[in-house]
Every structure is written in structure tokens, then in C-alpha cells.
Design an enzyme around this catalytic site. Structure first.
Site, PDB file in Angstrom:
ATOM      1  N   ASP A 272       0.808  -1.298  -0.108  1.00 44.32           N
ATOM      2  CA  ASP A 272       0.091  -0.105  -0.051  1.00 44.32           C
ATOM      3  C   ASP A 272       0.869   1.168  -0.086  1.00 44.32           C
ATOM      4  O   ASP A 272       1.999   1.206  -0.579  1.00 44.32           O
ATOM      5  CB  ASP A 272      -0.871   0.010   1.216  1.00 44.32           C
ATOM      6  CG  ASP A 272      -2.154   0.589   1.010  1.00 44.32           C
ATOM      7  OD1 ASP A 272      -2.444   1.799   0.718  1.00 44.32           O
ATOM      8  OD2 ASP A 272      -3.401  -0.144   0.958  1.00 44.32           O
TER       9      ASP A 272
ATOM     10  N   VAL B 262      -8.574   2.127  18.603  1.00 44.50           N
ATOM     11  CA  VAL B 262      -9.533   0.694  18.107  1.00 44.50           C
ATOM     12  C   VAL B 262      -8.444  -0.672  18.072  1.00 44.50           C
ATOM     13  O   VAL B 262      -7.476  -0.259  18.352  1.00 44.50           O
ATOM     14  CB  VAL B 262      -9.901   1.140  16.683  1.00 44.50           C
ATOM     15  CG1 VAL B 262     -11.040   2.255  16.734  1.00 44.50           C
ATOM     16  CG2 VAL B 262      -8.848   1.374  15.894  1.00 44.50           C
TER      17      VAL B 262
ATOM     18  N   ASN C 156      -4.992  -2.521  23.172  1.00 44.50           N
ATOM     19  CA  ASN C 156      -4.204  -1.875  24.185  1.00 44.50           C
ATOM     20  C   ASN C 156      -5.085  -0.889  24.825  1.00 44.50           C
ATOM     21  O   ASN C 156      -4.354  -0.083  25.399  1.00 44.50           O
ATOM     22  CB  ASN C 156      -3.009  -1.162  23.448  1.00 44.50           C
ATOM     23  CG  ASN C 156      -3.559  -0.169  22.414  1.00 44.50           C
ATOM     24  OD1 ASN C 156      -4.710   0.157  22.028  1.00 44.50           O
ATOM     25  ND2 ASN C 156      -2.491   0.246  21.489  1.00 44.50           N
TER      26      ASN C 156
ATOM     27  N   VAL D 267      -7.301 -16.654  -4.208  1.00 43.69           N
ATOM     28  CA  VAL D 267      -7.609 -15.450  -4.217  1.00 43.69           C
ATOM     29  C   VAL D 267      -8.939 -15.146  -3.727  1.00 43.69           C
ATOM     30  O   VAL D 267      -9.970 -15.732  -3.983  1.00 43.69           O
ATOM     31  CB  VAL D 267      -7.152 -14.685  -5.743  1.00 43.69           C
ATOM     32  CG1 VAL D 267      -7.823 -13.270  -5.724  1.00 43.69           C
ATOM     33  CG2 VAL D 267      -5.852 -14.867  -5.848  1.00 43.69           C
TER      34      VAL D 267
ATOM     35  N   SER E 131     -11.557  -0.749   0.094  1.00 39.99           N
ATOM     36  CA  SER E 131      -9.824  -0.758   0.568  1.00 39.99           C
ATOM     37  C   SER E 131      -9.970  -1.149   2.169  1.00 39.99           C
ATOM     38  O   SER E 131      -9.087  -1.904   2.393  1.00 39.99           O
ATOM     39  CB  SER E 131      -9.163   0.389   0.394  1.00 39.99           C
ATOM     40  OG  SER E 131      -8.970   0.749  -0.878  1.00 39.99           O
TER      41      SER E 131
ATOM     42  N   THR F 296      -6.981   1.565  24.054  1.00 42.71           N
ATOM     43  CA  THR F 296      -7.016   2.925  23.623  1.00 42.71           C
ATOM     44  C   THR F 296      -7.299   2.751  22.056  1.00 42.71           C
ATOM     45  O   THR F 296      -7.106   1.590  21.361  1.00 42.71           O
ATOM     46  CB  THR F 296      -5.737   3.678  23.771  1.00 42.71           C
ATOM     47  OG1 THR F 296      -5.987   4.905  23.302  1.00 42.71           O
ATOM     48  CG2 THR F 296      -4.657   2.909  22.833  1.00 42.71           C
TER      49      THR F 296
ATOM     50  N   HIS G 193      -3.661   6.237   4.028  1.00 43.84           N
ATOM     51  CA  HIS G 193      -4.535   5.176   3.287  1.00 43.84           C
ATOM     52  C   HIS G 193      -3.993   3.460   3.994  1.00 43.84           C
ATOM     53  O   HIS G 193      -4.750   2.722   4.364  1.00 43.84           O
ATOM     54  CB  HIS G 193      -4.349   4.856   1.967  1.00 43.84           C
ATOM     55  CG  HIS G 193      -5.336   3.924   1.120  1.00 43.84           C
ATOM     56  ND1 HIS G 193      -4.910   2.605   0.820  1.00 43.84           N
ATOM     57  CD2 HIS G 193      -6.652   4.061   0.719  1.00 43.84           C
ATOM     58  CE1 HIS G 193      -5.722   1.908   0.277  1.00 43.84           C
ATOM     59  NE2 HIS G 193      -6.923   3.015   0.320  1.00 43.84           N
TER      60      HIS G 193
END
Length: 715
Positions: free
Chosen positions: A37, A87, A83, A194, A255, A85, A70
Site C-alpha cells: 500500500d 481501536v 491496548n 484469491v 480498501s 485505547t 491509506h
């Protein structure tokens, strides 16, 4: 444990039932997800310690840190840390192989709407796929789109799939009826490795911007990609405050649906290291939650990602060592009446394999059924039976007939319709004949040999409704019984030989996938016996022994075929004493001791009865009797089962251990019954008062008291 504010902020784990996998210890730990990415925020605490050193810029020499967010957002969805915090991602302990592939300078080009115009070249994508394959990635996430992939990309995908890598590609954000050309081209060469991923919203509805499955139904999956929380800035949630409140930034696109699936794949690879890439793809597609039109369709493809379903066993399960099938819905054992409450709380941990050879723990004891406790009084007072007996010293016949058909008038020939013939069926029959001065023979249908033996020996015993007689009980019932007995006088003694066979009737109706009918018949049993009897003044004594063979059961208990318990042999020794005390008084006692041998294990069982009878109480022909008895009960012993308890994925072999299952109940049924019988008004009157403790040998059942008064007249 998992339902924290961090979890509730995260869009994806709840939508796709990730907790089911987390509770089994699957977190993605040790599994590498390659993110090809635009780079990543490498300083974010959400990825601390999990960005692999092999991560690199495959399009230049800039390092992996992003120019736009992205790639970071894709990585957050797949693997943000747990953790407390921000998300958390689906695979919150997975490793990240970050491969920056944006063409230098393009992500710095800001569009009119404030976004960036990042551009990725096929040549760099191909290098990234090859590099990920060579550096141990199990999953490659391609949150990319565009035109037809180059041959280099196709070749790289083919090589990755051949190496067992799962390749996941987003379907595109054009709102079209088919995936974009890039995704379609990759799927065409994917050979089952895939998946194309489209986006749904929080309600499971296809996102308006998402490209649909079209003709790629078989490789298309959907996942949450709309309104995903949250954008980060400097490693923390980015917020904006105005006069109406504080807001976080959300993002949307196919994405961000793709990394939901990438995280799920990482959980599967960690939990089940034997799975191939094609196995993981097949699992995720086959277990998808149906959406849209019933079944597969050209919008949602296979459906919506469901991690809990993917972690559930697939196909027919089998024992890990023998591979003998055992469905989770099957009963593992149906106990016999003589075992009472022995199976309550039984524990037999075992390891089962599904069709992918994934190991699952199961407790066979939880699916063991104890015998049902029959209401004895109801059967004893059945009023639709008729008993017919006739004969002489040379020949006697007796029948038990279903009397329901006799309620309608009859006059004429015996010509019955099919329905009447069924209603008027003979339920049991016995024929006894003296074939020589010193020899008698008897045969019976649907009646055990013990009744025949008692008749040939001339035994006279008091009749009881409820209390059993000790030596006429083997701990379970036989159906469709055929029996035979032959008695020979030997001076002062009599020798009686007997045999019987029938189907074993289970103590409860179990569920076994192999038995489509699921009837109570659980195999066959045969019994052979011999006994000596003699009179010694007022004392009558009988001593006998019998051997019993069951082809599928153990003292009436049915074990699942996978456990390999294929029958049992039993030896019974009987003693019966009757003493005429004079003035109509008679004392009696019967005892049966049994030993059952199965699977190298021995069970000891016994039953007994004590009788006291007085004849001529109110009249010459009446009688009153008291019996105290214990039905056949397993007194000691159990059965040893060799079961798989651990599965080694590396060697694909099971570790087995011997589990001992005790079959002696804690309860002990004792029945006391006071019974009176007398001719009355042209028929027969009877009264019975009984009290039964621990019915069926169940210690936690309430005692069973009862009283019955009956008058009947035979036709």
C-alpha cells in the site's frame, strides 16, 4: 473480557464475530500480513513491535513511513493492537510486513477534495507480491484497484498462491455490477487462493460505492468497509470539536473491507497451522453469512464474512486417532437401567478432527444419556390386554392378546381386515408340552426363558405389580424375544436347559447418525442357561447359571461406534429358595450375581428379592404377600476407553490416554410391595401398596409411592 470501549469503537470485530476466535486463543500472533500500500505510520502505538524488519519501500528508497494515511488505515482494520485505547483490529497480534508501493511524489499531490492522488505501478506491485512471498507472508492484502493487471502481477500472484499465500484484493469503489479489472484479473489466475472483497455497511447492506460480485460469485466475499472508525493523527484518534460536540473521523471504501478478511485469515492460520492457503480461502467463502438473495448471488457473492462460522467444525467430525466418524449431535453412550445415574456428570475429554483436520476438544460425557425411568404402575395396570390360558398336564398354551379389537362385536368367521388383524395381534405366547414321562419342553414368543423355566419347574410364586423377582432380571429389556426350555427329571433333581434371543431395547432413545431409523433396538443378545432344582421336604431350592452374549451393547448400554466397544459377555449365577412354613405361610428369596466382560473391563452386578406370603387370609383362595427387592444394579466396575486427548499439528498425530468411565450408580432402588389377590364377583380382584426409593437407581429422584386396586374378568 473483550467487550471494552476499544472493542465497541472498532468497526469489524463485532460485525464479523471475531470474539468467537479470540476466545479460542486466536489473535493472529506469529502470522505475517503483507500490506502492499502507501506505507504506514511506523510510530503508532497500534503497531508497536509488530512491524517486521523486512518491511521496505518497493517503489523507491524512502522508507515505509506514509505520506497519506491509506496504508495506515488498512493496517488498523487488519491488526490494530488491543491496548485499551483507540481501536483494535481483527488480528490484533499479527505481524505486519509493510511494503510501500506508491510511486514517489504521487501521494504528495493533493486533489481538489483534500485527498491525495496516490498512484501505484504494476511493476512495483509485482515486486511487492514476490517479496512478500519470499519473506514469509501468509496473507497479502491488496487494497488497490484499476485496470487489467500486468503479466508480472499475474505471475507474482500465481507464485504466491502456489506457495500457500492467501491473496486478498478489494473489488473497487465504482458502484458497478462486477469487480474492477484489476481484481478480476488477479482472481482469474488465483487457482483458489484469491478472494475479492466488497463492502457492506453496519447493517450488512451492500455499500452504494462497492463493486458487486457479478460473474465472480465463487471468489467474492463482503465485509464491513463503510464508516470505519477511526483516522489517527500522531498515533491517537483524530478528533474535531465544534459548538455541537467532538467528532472522530471515519473512512469508507472496499480498501477497508479487504483487511477485515485479511485479519480473519491470519486468525485461521494461527489457530490451525495445518491449513493451506486454499483451505483458508475455502473456509471463509463457504462459511460466509448469507445476504441478499437466498444462497450465492451476483451482489454479495458468497455472503458476509463470519469468523465464528469459519472457526466452527466443518463436515463430519472423527476421533483424532482412528478417524472414525462421530458427529457432535450424536449421543456417545446410552446407559442401561442397571447403570442408573452413573453417567450423570461423566467427563470424557476427547479430541476430534473436522474435514480440514482441525482439532476440537469435546467432552463425550456431556452427550451420554442415562436410562429413562419408566412409570411402572402405568404398565402394570394396562387394560387393553387379554390373557388366555388352557391345557392339561401334557400340553398347555397361554397368550397375551391386544384386546382393543375385542371391544367391537364379532359374530361369524375369523375374517379380519388388515387393520383389525393388526389390532388383534398376539403380543406374547407360550406353549409347554410333556414330550416324555420325564421330559418337558416349552417355547415362547416375546417372552423370556425365565418364565418358561419357572413353569416347567412347577414354581408357584406370589404375583406383584411393581417389585421384581431378583433372578428374572438381567438389567435391560429384550424385544422380539424367542425362547426355549427343556427340563429332564433326574430322580430327586430336575435339570433345565434354556435359551433365548432378542433385540436389546435401549434405556433411552439416543441419537446416532449411523442409525437413520433411530429406533430403540440396539443390537441383539442371546442367552443360554442351565439350572438344577429339587424339593427337600418343605424346602425348594434352585441353583442356576447362564451365559449372555451381546453383539453391540454392554449390559444393555449402547456405545457410539467410534469408541470401539463392540459387545460384551456376561455370566450370571442364580439362587432361589422357597420354604413352606405351614398354615399357608411361605418364605422365599432369590439372588442373582452377574459379571460382564467388555473391552478388558469387568462389571459386577446383582439383584435380589425377599418374599413373605400368607395364603387363605380372608378366604380359602385369597393371599397376601410382601416383597422387598432390588432390581439388577451395577455394583462395581466401569469401562476403560482409549481416547485421543491431544493433536499435534506438526506431526499430524494424536496423543491417546485411557479414560475410565465408572458405570456403578450412586442410587439404589429398593422396592417394598404389599399385594393381595382374591377371586371376587366372578373375576379377580387385587390391591397393591408399594414404595420405591431411588427409582431407576437415580439418587436424586423423588421416592415413588403408589397404590392400585383392580378388578378384572377374563373372557
Amino acid at each position: 473480557m473483550f467487550n471494552t470501549s476499544e472493542y465497541r469503537r472498532s468497526d469489524g470485530p463485532a460485525d464479523h464475530n471475531a470474539i468467537a476466535a479470540w476466545q479460542q486463543g486466536a489473535t493472529g500472533a506469529g502470522v505475517a500480513i503483507a500490506i502492499i500500500d502507501t506505507g504506514i505510520d511506523s510510530d503508532s502505538p497500534e503497531f508497536a513491535g509488530r512491524i517486521l524488519p523486512a518491511s521496505r519501500d518497493v517503489a523507491g528508497s524512502r522508507g515505509i513511513d506514509q505520506e497519506d494515511d491509506h496504508g495506515t488505515n488498512v493496517a488498523l482494520v487488519a491488526a490494530a493492537a488491543r491496548n485499551n485505547t483507540g481501536v483494535m483490529g481483527i488480528a490484533y497480534e499479527a505481524n505486519l510486513l509493510v511494503l510501500r508501493a506508491d510511486f514517489p511524489g504521487t501521494c504528495a499531490d493533493v486533489s481538489d477534495d483534500g485527498g491525495t492522488n496516490c498512484s501505484l505501478r504494476d511493476s512495483d506491485i509485482a515486486v511487492g507480491i514476490q517479496y512478500a512471498t519470499d519473506n514469509g507472508a501468509k496473507i497479502i492484502n491488496l487494497s488497490l484497484g484499476g485496470g487489467n493487471p500486468s503479466q508480472a502481477v499475474r505471475t507474482a500472484v500465481q507464485r504466491a498462491v502456489a506457495a500457500g499465500v492467501v491473496v486478498i484484493v478489494s473489488s473497487g469503489n465504482d458502484g458497478l455490477g462486477s469487480p474492477d479489472n484489476f481484481a478480476a484479473g488477479i482472481s482469474d489466475v488465483g487457482s483458489g487462493g484469491v478472494m475479492i472483497v466488497g463492502s457492506v455497511d453496519e447493517g450488512g447492506n451492500i455499500s452504494s460505492f462497492s463493486n458487486r460480485a457479478g460473474t465472480y460469485i465463487s471468489s467474492f466475499l463482503t465485509a464491513r468497509g463503510e464508516r470505519i472508525c477511526c483516522v489517527y493523527e500522531n498515533g491517537v484518534l483524530k478528533t474535531e470539536t465544534d459548538n455541537t460536540g467532538t467528532y472522530v473521523y471515519l473512512f469508507s471504501g472496499t480498501s477497508f473491507a479487504a483487511p477485515q478478511v485479511a485479519g480473519a485469515a491470519a486468525l485461521l492460520f494461527q489457530a490451525f497451522p495445518n491449513l493451506s492457503g486454499q483451505d483458508v480461502v475455502e473456509l471463509l467463502l463457504d462459511t460466509a453469512r448469507d445476504a441478499g438473495a437466498t444462497g450465492d448471488d451476483d451482489v454479495y457473492g458468497q455472503g458476509i464474512l463470519d469468523i465464528a462460522a469459519a472457526f466452527a467444525p466443518q463436515g463430519t467430525l472423527s476421533l483424532a486417532d482412528t478417524r472414525v466418524a462421530m458427529a457432535l449431535t450424536d449421543s456417545t453412550l446410552v446407559g442401561a437401567p442397571a447403570m442408573g445415574d452413573a453417567l450423570a456428570g461423566a467427563s470424557m475429554p476427547v479430541t476430534l478432527l473436522d474435514k480440514y483436520e482441525r482439532a476440537y476438544s469435546s467432552d463425550l460425557g456431556a452427550r451420554a444419556l442415562g436410562a429413562q425411568v419408566a412409570p411402572k404402575l402405568e404398565g402394570a395396570l394396562r387394560d387393553d390386554l387379554r390373557h388366555v390360558g388352557l391345557g392339561s398336564d401334557a400340553l398347555s398354551l397361554s397368550f397375551a392378546i391386544d384386546g382393543t379389537a375385542l371391544r367391537s362385536p364379532w359374530g361369524g368367521r375369523l375374517s379380519l381386515s388388515a387393520e383389525d388383524a393388526e389390532q388383534a395381534r398376539v403380543l406374547a405366547a407360550r406353549v409347554a408340552a410333556r414330550i416324555a414321562p420325564d421330559t418337558q419342553m416349552g417355547v415362547a414368543f416375546r417372552q423370556g426363558a425365565q418364565g418358561l423355566v419357572a413353569q416347567l419347574q412347577g414354581q408357584s410364586r406370589p404375583a406383584f405389580l411393581i417389585a421384581s423377582g431378583g433372578q428374572d432380571d438381567t438389567g435391560f429389556a429384550l424385544g422380539d424375544t424367542m425362547s426355549f426350555a427343556l427340563r429332564r427329571d433326574l430322580g430327586d433333581l430336575g435339570l433345565t436347559l434354556s435359551a433365548e434371543s432378542g433385540t436389546v431395547l435401549a434405556g433411552a432413545r439416543g441419537r446416532f447418525a449411523a442409525d437413520f431409523a433411530r429406533s430403540r433396538a440396539e443390537g441383539n443378545a442371546i442367552r443360554f442357561g442351565a439350572s438344577l432344582d429339587g424339593d427337600y421336604g418343605p424346602l425348594t431350592a434352585t441353583l442356576g447359571a447362564s451365559w449372555q452374549r451381546e453383539d453391540r451393547t454392554v449390559l444393555g448400554a449402547r456405545f457410539h461406534e467410534a469408541l470401539g466397544v463392540g459387545g460384551a459377555d456376561s455370566l450370571f449365577v442364580d439362587a432361589d429358595l422357597r420354604f413352606e412354613a405351614g398354615d399357608g405361610w411361605r418364605l422365599g428369596g432369590a439372588f442373582r450375581q452377574g459379571w460382564t466382560f467388555a473391552q478388558g473391563t469387568r462389571l459386577a452386578s446383582n439383584g435380589w428379592a425377599l418374599d413373605l406370603e400368607k395364603r387363605g387370609v380372608l378366604g380359602r383362595d385369597d393371599g397376601i404377600a410382601f416383597r422387598l427387592s432390588q432390581p439388577m444394579r451395577v455394583a462395581d466396575g466401569g469401562i476403560d476407553l482409549t481416547l485421543p486427548v491431544y493433536w499435534d499439528y506438526a506431526t499430524r498425530s494424536a496423543t491417546v490416554a485411557t479414560r475410565s468411565l465408572a458405570l456403578a450408580p450412586t442410587g439404589r432402588e429398593i422396592t417394598g410391595e404389599l399385594a393381595w389377590r382374591s377371586p371376587f364377583l366372578g373375576g379377580n380382584a387385587s390391591a397393591s401398596l408399594f414404595y420405591r426409593t431411588d427409582p431407576g437407581h437415580y439418587a436424586d429422584l423423588r421416592d415413588d409411592p403408589g397404590v392400585a386396586i383392580r378388578w378384572s374378568r377374563e373372557f
